[in-house]
Design an enzyme around this catalytic site. Structure first.
Site, PDB file in Angstrom:
ATOM      1  N   HIS A 254       0.863  -1.196   0.000  1.00 23.78           N
ATOM      2  CA  HIS A 254       0.000   0.000   0.000  1.00 23.78           C
ATOM      3  C   HIS A 254       0.893   1.237   0.000  1.00 23.78           C
ATOM      4  O   HIS A 254       1.376   1.669   1.046  1.00 23.78           O
ATOM      5  CB  HIS A 254      -0.909  -0.036   1.226  1.00 23.78           C
ATOM      6  CG  HIS A 254      -1.975   1.028   1.229  1.00 23.78           C
ATOM      7  ND1 HIS A 254      -3.126   0.926   1.955  1.00 23.78           N
ATOM      8  CD2 HIS A 254      -2.060   2.221   0.590  1.00 23.78           C
ATOM      9  CE1 HIS A 254      -3.877   2.001   1.771  1.00 23.78           C
ATOM     10  NE2 HIS A 254      -3.234   2.814   0.948  1.00 23.78           N
TER      11      HIS A 254
ATOM     12  N   ASP B 124       1.702   3.440   3.054  1.00 25.41           N
ATOM     13  CA  ASP B 124       0.655   4.376   2.603  1.00 25.41           C
ATOM     14  C   ASP B 124       1.302   5.722   2.264  1.00 25.41           C
ATOM     15  O   ASP B 124       0.676   6.776   2.414  1.00 25.41           O
ATOM     16  CB  ASP B 124      -0.449   4.532   3.665  1.00 25.41           C
ATOM     17  CG  ASP B 124      -1.746   5.113   3.111  1.00 25.41           C
ATOM     18  OD1 ASP B 124      -1.866   5.274   1.881  1.00 25.41           O
ATOM     19  OD2 ASP B 124      -2.636   5.433   3.920  1.00 25.41           O
TER      20      ASP B 124
ATOM     21  N   ASN C  99      -7.631   2.722  10.701  1.00 18.38           N
ATOM     22  CA  ASN C  99      -7.800   4.016  10.052  1.00 18.38           C
ATOM     23  C   ASN C  99      -8.901   3.934   9.004  1.00 18.38           C
ATOM     24  O   ASN C  99      -8.918   3.026   8.179  1.00 18.38           O
ATOM     25  CB  ASN C  99      -6.483   4.486   9.427  1.00 18.38           C
ATOM     26  CG  ASN C  99      -5.385   4.672  10.470  1.00 18.38           C
ATOM     27  OD1 ASN C  99      -4.390   3.951  10.479  1.00 18.38           O
ATOM     28  ND2 ASN C  99      -5.592   5.596  11.376  1.00 18.38           N
TER      29      ASN C  99
ATOM     30  N   HIS D 186       1.544   5.082  -2.334  1.00 20.66           N
ATOM     31  CA  HIS D 186       1.093   5.979  -3.406  1.00 20.66           C
ATOM     32  C   HIS D 186       2.233   6.712  -4.100  1.00 20.66           C
ATOM     33  O   HIS D 186       2.070   7.172  -5.236  1.00 20.66           O
ATOM     34  CB  HIS D 186       0.114   7.022  -2.842  1.00 20.66           C
ATOM     35  CG  HIS D 186      -1.126   6.426  -2.258  1.00 20.66           C
ATOM     36  ND1 HIS D 186      -2.253   6.197  -3.008  1.00 20.66           N
ATOM     37  CD2 HIS D 186      -1.406   5.976  -1.007  1.00 20.66           C
ATOM     38  CE1 HIS D 186      -3.187   5.651  -2.230  1.00 20.66           C
ATOM     39  NE2 HIS D 186      -2.699   5.496  -1.025  1.00 20.66           N
TER      40      HIS D 186
ATOM     41  N   HIS E   1      -0.447   7.519  12.495  1.00 20.75           N
ATOM     42  CA  HIS E   1      -1.694   6.783  12.260  1.00 20.75           C
ATOM     43  C   HIS E   1      -2.121   5.952  13.466  1.00 20.75           C
ATOM     44  O   HIS E   1      -3.315   5.773  13.711  1.00 20.75           O
ATOM     45  CB  HIS E   1      -1.534   5.832  11.063  1.00 20.75           C
ATOM     46  CG  HIS E   1      -1.605   6.491   9.728  1.00 20.75           C
ATOM     47  ND1 HIS E   1      -0.618   7.298   9.248  1.00 20.75           N
ATOM     48  CD2 HIS E   1      -2.552   6.458   8.772  1.00 20.75           C
ATOM     49  CE1 HIS E   1      -0.961   7.731   8.038  1.00 20.75           C
ATOM     50  NE2 HIS E   1      -2.132   7.227   7.731  1.00 20.75           N
TER      51      HIS E   1
HETATM   52 ZN    ZN Z   1      -3.793   4.738   0.712  1.00 24.63          ZN
END
Ligand code: ZN
Length: 408
Positions: free
Chosen positions: A72, A286, A231, A74, A263
Site C-alpha cells: 500500500h 501508505d 484508520n 502511493h 496513524h
Molecule cells: Zn492509501
C-alpha cells in the site's frame, strides 16, 4: 558484457553475500551467507560459505533481510506511483528501492474514473515492462468506498458499487490488479467482493463504515485484507466489534498497519502483533509523494494536503492523509518504538505482505529458490535511538540478484 562461450563459470551477477546477520524464517544467522546464482537464492548457511566458484562479498556488520514488500504505497521522493507519466512512476519506484523495498504495489486512490482508468493502464504497462519485478502490480483504493469514511480520498469521485465499472477498472489493470479496497456495506458491496476475488485480485475491506456482521460477511465472500487497520473504519468496542474486530477475529485476514507513529500509537501496533501474529500483519507505508521531501503543500489528485513535521493531513489540519513513511523506517519503528522482535518485524515487512498479494512463492523470505531480493541494513538502524541516528539506514538493495541501490 562478456560472452560466456559455453564455459562452466559463474555468471556476472553471481555472488555469495557473507558475514552479515541474515534474517531467515527459521531465525537469525549471526554470521550467515547467501549464495546467489542467476538472480535466485541457491543456498543459505552459516560460517564459511560453501558455494564453490562464486565470488564472495563480505558484508560483516550489517543485517541482510528480505527485501521489503509494500502493498500500500502511493508515491515518494516527490513522485506519484499513481501517475499517468511512466517516468514519474519510475522515479517513485526508485525512491522506495532506496529504502529497501523490492516489491511494491502502486496504490491508485479514488479519483475521477477516467483518471483511474488512464493511470491503471500506464502502471500496468510499467509493471509488465521496464519496472518489473519491483513494481509488482496495482492496489485500487476505491472508488467503491464509504463517503462517511473517505479520509483523504476524493469524496466527489466515490461511486456506488457498479459491477460494469469494476470490470472496466480491472480490465485497465490488465491482470496487474492485486488488491482492491471496497466498503462491503454499500448496496452491492458483497457482490463486488466476489467479483474481485473471481478476477484473481484480493478483495480488501477499507474506507468502510461496516459493522462486525457486515465485515464478517465480506470475509465469508472472499475478503482477505484489512486496509490500514483502524484508520478509516469502525473501531473496536467490547459489545460492538466493528470492522476492526471482524478483521482481528478472522485468521484469513491480513491486517495492514501504517506504523509511522501518527496513524497508530505504538501500543496498538504491539497489541495487533500479539493478537494476530506477524503472519497476519503487513507493515505498509501508505506513503504519498511527499515521503523523503520537505514539509509543504501537495496535491493528492484533486485533494490539497499539507505536510508538517513529516505528518500529512488535509488542509483542515485534522484528517490524516497518507504518510511520509518508508519501509526501512516502518521496520525500525516496529523494533525500536513498538518492541516487536526483529524476526517478527521482518516477517511483517516482507513475507506476510508477499503472501497477501500472491507473490509469496517468488519473494518475501531468504530461502533457496526465492528471488535474490534483499535489503542490506545498517547495524545501527535496529539498535540506535532515532534522535542519534544520522544518515544512511539502508546500505544497499538487491532485486533479483542485481544491486539496484547503493548508499553513497
Ligand atoms: Zn492509501
Amino acid at each position: 558484457m562478456h560472452a560466456h562461450d559455453g564455459e562452466a563459470r559463474s555468471g556476472d551477477g553471481d555472488v555469495v553475500l557473507a558475514g552479515a546477520r541474515v534474517v531467515t524464517q527459521a531465525g537469525t544467522l549471526p554470521s550467515g551467507w547467501v549464495a546467489v546464482r542467476d538472480g535466485v537464492i541457491e543456498a543459505v548457511g552459516q560460517g564459511e560459505p560453501a558455494a564453490a566458484g562464486i565470488p564472495v562479498l563480505d558484508l560483516s556488520g550489517a543485517w541482510l533481510v528480505p527485501g521489503f514488500v509494500d502493498m500500500h504505497v502511493h508515491g515518494g521522493g516527490g513522485a506519484w506511483l499513481s501517475s499517468a507519466d511512466p517516468d514519474e512512476v519510475g522515479r517513485a519506484v526508485r525512491f522506495h528501492l532506496g529504502h529497501g523495498t523490492t516489491s511494491m504495489l502502486a496504490s491508485i486512490a479514488t479519483s475521477p474514473l477516467d483518471s483511474m482508468l488512464a493511470t491503471a493502464s500506464v502502471v500496468a504497462g510499467a509493471a509488465a515492462g521496464p519496472l518489473a519485478p519491483a513494481l509488482a502490480g496495482i492496489h485500487l483504493e476505491g472508488p467503491f468506498i464509504s463517503r462517511e469514511r473517505s479520509g483523504a480520498q476524493d469524496r466527489e469521485a466515490i461511486r456506488d458499487p457498479e459491477p460494469a465499472t469494476m470490470e472496466r477498472l480491472l480490465e485497465a489493470c490488465d491482470g496487474w490488479a492485486r488488491v482492491v479496497t471496497v466498503a462491503p456495506e454499500r448496496p452491492g458491496g458483497l457482490a463486488l467482493v466476489r467479483q474481485i476475488a473471481r478476477s484473481g485480485a484480493v478483495p480488501a475491506v477499507g474506507h468502510t463504515d461496516a459493522g462486525f456482521e457486515e465485515a464478517t460477511g465480506a470475509v465469508d465472500a472472499g475478503a482477505r485484507v484489512s486496509t490500514h487497520l483502524f484508520n478509516a473504519m469502525r473501531g473496536l468496542h467490547h459489545r460492538d466489534l466493528g470492522t476492526v474486530g471482524a478483521a482481528l477475529s478472522r485468521d484469513e485476514v491480513v491486517c495492514e498497519l501504517v506504523n509511522d507513529g501518527v496513524h497508530l500509537r505504538p501500543e496498538v501496533v504491539r497489541l495487533v502483533f500479539q493478537v494476530a501474529g506477524a503472519q497476519r500483519v503487513a507493515l505498509v507505508t501508505d506513503a504519498i509523494a511527499a515521503a523523503g521531501m520537505a514539509d509543504g503543500d501537495y496535491d493528492f489528485g484533486r485533494v490539497p494536503l499539507r505536510v508538517r513535521g513529516g505528518a500529512a493531513r488535509l488542509v483542515d489540519g485534522r484528517t490524516i492523509a497518507g504518510s511520509t513513511l518508508t519501509m526501512d523506517m516502518a521496520l525500525r519503528r516496529a523494533v525500536r518504538e513498538v518492541g516487536v522482535l526483529i524476526q517478527d518485524a521482518v516477517t511483517a515487512a516482507s513475507s506476510t505482505p508477499a503472501r497477501a498479494i500472491g507473490i509469496g512463492d517468488r519473494t518475501g523470505s531468504i530461502e533457496p529458490g526465492k528471488a535474490a531480493d534483499f535489503a542490506l541494513v545498517d547495524r545501527d538502524v535496529l539498535t540506535v535511538p532515532a534522535e542519534e541516528m544520522r544518515g544512511t539506514k539502508v546500505l544497499a538493495t538487491m532485486v533479483a540478484g542485481e544491486w539496484v541501490y547503493r548508499a553513497k
